[in-house]
Write a protein that holds these residues in place. Sequence first.
Motif, mmCIF file in Angstrom:
data_model
loop_
_atom_site.group_PDB
_atom_site.id
_atom_site.type_symbol
_atom_site.label_atom_id
_atom_site.label_comp_id
_atom_site.label_asym_id
_atom_site.label_seq_id
_atom_site.Cartn_x
_atom_site.Cartn_y
_atom_site.Cartn_z
ATOM 1 N N ILE A 1 -34.334 -49.007 53.895
ATOM 2 C CA ILE A 1 -34.085 -48.070 52.794
ATOM 3 C C ILE A 1 -33.514 -46.770 53.341
ATOM 4 C CG2 ILE A 1 -35.161 -46.711 50.951
ATOM 5 C CD1 ILE A 1 -37.195 -49.007 50.650
ATOM 6 N N CYS A 2 -34.071 -46.291 54.453
ATOM 7 C CA CYS A 2 -33.539 -45.084 55.114
ATOM 8 C C CYS A 2 -32.050 -45.263 55.415
ATOM 9 C CB CYS A 2 -34.273 -44.828 56.426
ATOM 10 S SG CYS A 2 -35.974 -44.325 56.273
ATOM 11 N N ASP A 3 -31.710 -46.392 56.028
ATOM 12 C CA ASP A 3 -30.332 -46.632 56.444
ATOM 13 C C ASP A 3 -29.395 -46.731 55.246
ATOM 14 O OD1 ASP A 3 -31.324 -46.691 58.999
ATOM 15 O OD2 ASP A 3 -31.354 -48.890 59.143
ATOM 16 N N GLN A 4 -29.846 -47.415 54.195
ATOM 17 C CA GLN A 4 -28.965 -47.626 53.047
ATOM 18 C C GLN A 4 -28.769 -46.361 52.230
ATOM 19 O OE1 GLN A 4 -29.501 -51.346 51.161
ATOM 20 N NE2 GLN A 4 -28.371 -50.814 49.306
ATOM 21 N N LEU A 5 -29.819 -45.554 52.088
ATOM 22 C CA LEU A 5 -29.725 -44.334 51.281
ATOM 23 C C LEU A 5 -29.384 -43.101 52.115
ATOM 24 C CD1 LEU A 5 -32.742 -44.785 48.821
ATOM 25 C CD2 LEU A 5 -30.343 -45.459 48.513
ATOM 26 N N VAL A 6 -29.352 -43.278 53.439
ATOM 27 C CA VAL A 6 -29.057 -42.187 54.378
ATOM 28 C C VAL A 6 -30.019 -41.018 54.154
ATOM 29 C CG1 VAL A 6 -27.208 -40.855 55.448
ATOM 30 C CG2 VAL A 6 -26.630 -42.882 54.095
ATOM 31 N N VAL A 7 -31.305 -41.348 54.266
ATOM 32 C CA VAL A 7 -32.361 -40.339 54.167
ATOM 33 C C VAL A 7 -33.355 -40.591 55.299
ATOM 34 C CG1 VAL A 7 -32.132 -40.029 51.670
ATOM 35 C CG2 VAL A 7 -33.696 -41.772 52.570
ATOM 36 N N SER A 8 -34.258 -39.650 55.495
ATOM 37 C CA SER A 8 -35.236 -39.783 56.572
ATOM 38 C C SER A 8 -36.390 -40.684 56.150
ATOM 39 C CB SER A 8 -35.788 -38.412 56.956
ATOM 40 O OG SER A 8 -36.583 -37.894 55.902
ATOM 41 N N LEU A 9 -37.137 -41.160 57.147
ATOM 42 C CA LEU A 9 -38.293 -42.002 56.871
ATOM 43 C C LEU A 9 -39.341 -41.235 56.068
ATOM 44 C CD1 LEU A 9 -39.570 -44.767 57.335
ATOM 45 C CD2 LEU A 9 -40.544 -43.882 59.469
ATOM 46 N N SER A 10 -39.543 -39.977 56.381
ATOM 47 C CA SER A 10 -40.523 -39.187 55.641
ATOM 48 C C SER A 10 -40.118 -39.032 54.180
ATOM 49 C CB SER A 10 -40.712 -37.811 56.291
ATOM 50 O OG SER A 10 -39.501 -37.081 56.271
ATOM 51 N N THR A 11 -38.815 -38.926 53.932
ATOM 52 C CA THR A 11 -38.335 -38.822 52.548
ATOM 53 C C THR A 11 -38.622 -40.111 51.784
ATOM 54 O OG1 THR A 11 -36.593 -37.260 53.118
ATOM 55 C CG2 THR A 11 -36.292 -38.515 51.087
ATOM 56 N N VAL A 12 -38.383 -41.252 52.437
ATOM 57 C CA VAL A 12 -38.678 -42.536 51.790
ATOM 58 C C VAL A 12 -40.171 -42.644 51.474
ATOM 59 C CG1 VAL A 12 -38.752 -45.044 52.121
ATOM 60 C CG2 VAL A 12 -36.724 -43.746 52.807
ATOM 61 N N LYS A 13 -41.010 -42.244 52.415
ATOM 62 C CA LYS A 13 -42.455 -42.309 52.185
ATOM 63 C C LYS A 13 -42.887 -41.394 51.045
ATOM 64 C CE LYS A 13 -43.740 -43.745 56.867
ATOM 65 N NZ LYS A 13 -44.455 -43.374 58.110
ATOM 66 N N THR A 14 -42.238 -40.230 50.937
ATOM 67 C CA THR A 14 -42.533 -39.331 49.825
ATOM 68 C C THR A 14 -42.145 -39.967 48.502
ATOM 69 O OG1 THR A 14 -42.260 -37.345 51.185
ATOM 70 C CG2 THR A 14 -42.026 -37.079 48.804
ATOM 71 N N HIS A 15 -40.959 -40.591 48.460
ATOM 72 C CA HIS A 15 -40.533 -41.279 47.245
ATOM 73 C C HIS A 15 -41.511 -42.391 46.876
ATOM 74 C CE1 HIS A 15 -36.914 -39.072 46.715
ATOM 75 N NE2 HIS A 15 -36.239 -39.611 47.719
ATOM 76 N N LEU A 16 -41.953 -43.151 47.879
ATOM 77 C CA LEU A 16 -42.901 -44.231 47.620
ATOM 78 C C LEU A 16 -44.195 -43.705 47.008
ATOM 79 C CD1 LEU A 16 -42.551 -46.468 50.814
ATOM 80 C CD2 LEU A 16 -41.974 -47.105 48.482
ATOM 81 N N ALA A 17 -44.705 -42.620 47.566
ATOM 82 C CA ALA A 17 -45.935 -42.034 47.040
ATOM 83 C C ALA A 17 -45.737 -41.566 45.600
ATOM 84 C CB ALA A 17 -46.379 -40.869 47.925
ATOM 85 N N ASN A 18 -44.594 -40.955 45.330
ATOM 86 C CA ASN A 18 -44.316 -40.484 43.976
ATOM 87 C C ASN A 18 -44.191 -41.641 42.991
ATOM 88 O OD1 ASN A 18 -44.300 -37.825 44.828
ATOM 89 N ND2 ASN A 18 -42.074 -37.725 45.074
ATOM 90 N N ILE A 19 -43.515 -42.709 43.426
ATOM 91 C CA ILE A 19 -43.355 -43.883 42.559
ATOM 92 C C ILE A 19 -44.714 -44.491 42.237
ATOM 93 C CG2 ILE A 19 -42.454 -46.236 42.444
ATOM 94 C CD1 ILE A 19 -40.120 -45.245 44.268
ATOM 95 N N GLN A 20 -45.535 -44.668 43.261
ATOM 96 C CA GLN A 20 -46.858 -45.249 43.036
ATOM 97 C C GLN A 20 -47.664 -44.416 42.047
ATOM 98 O OE1 GLN A 20 -47.321 -46.748 47.614
ATOM 99 N NE2 GLN A 20 -49.190 -46.631 46.448
ATOM 100 N N GLN A 21 -47.596 -43.102 42.184
ATOM 101 C CA GLN A 21 -48.356 -42.228 41.288
ATOM 102 C C GLN A 21 -47.827 -42.312 39.857
ATOM 103 O OE1 GLN A 21 -47.453 -39.045 39.740
ATOM 104 N NE2 GLN A 21 -49.514 -38.998 38.855
ATOM 105 N N LYS A 22 -46.515 -42.334 39.710
ATOM 106 C CA LYS A 22 -45.917 -42.304 38.373
ATOM 107 C C LYS A 22 -46.096 -43.603 37.596
ATOM 108 C CE LYS A 22 -42.353 -38.799 39.253
ATOM 109 N NZ LYS A 22 -40.895 -38.529 39.308
#
Length: 219
Positions: free
Chosen positions: A176-197
């Motif tokens: 996901i990092c490679d495809q979206l060109v974002v950092s691993l920490s950013t992906v983990k933040t998105h995951l946490a937000n998705i799970q919460q929402k």
Amino acid sequence: MNDTVIRVLIADDQEMVRMGFRLILGAQPGIEVVGEAADGAACVELARRLQPDVCLVDIRMPKLDGLDVTRALAGPGVHNPMRVVVITTFDQDDYVHTALRNGACGFLLKDAPPSLLIEAVRAAARGDALVSPAVTVRLLRELSTTRPAPDAGSPLTDRELDVARLIAVGRTNQEICDQLVVSLSTVKTHLANIQQKIDARNRVEIAAWAWESGTVRER
């Protein structure tokens, strides 16, 4: 979970399947098979007594099937739910949907290669879930066939939707990092937000939501 050893309980009514899983897992550093059960009732009793880190549970078993076992050990309202990986076959897609709703955190094919079995156990033990194109995506895809596309009221941002779609087709965090060109920490933040929402407990539930809501459609 023990800091050094992942304790696993195997439940399957076929002795050869249990033996194969035990031999594969027992040969891995940091994994110990602490119990085996040949039926669902024995699995529930052993799991509650032994408190393993991961339970590998076959869907079709006598006394209690794997769906009832999953609900008893990991379902809604269970105090300290356990991590249950359901053992399934591709002709049991309808069962998998129920297993997911009963709290399963991953799915494994009975004829899975050793590497996938080990990956499933380690993923479950660390609180993650196995979402592999070879195992889960085909099963979850069935959820999209009778569901409408998501409405404009989706709780996720556009980027969170991008992440959810990639999870639903089996991408790892690094992919996901490679495809979206974002950092691993950013992906983990998105995951946490998705799970919460969307009130999801793990990646499998995110993937199921994405397919079921129509966020992911067949290409």
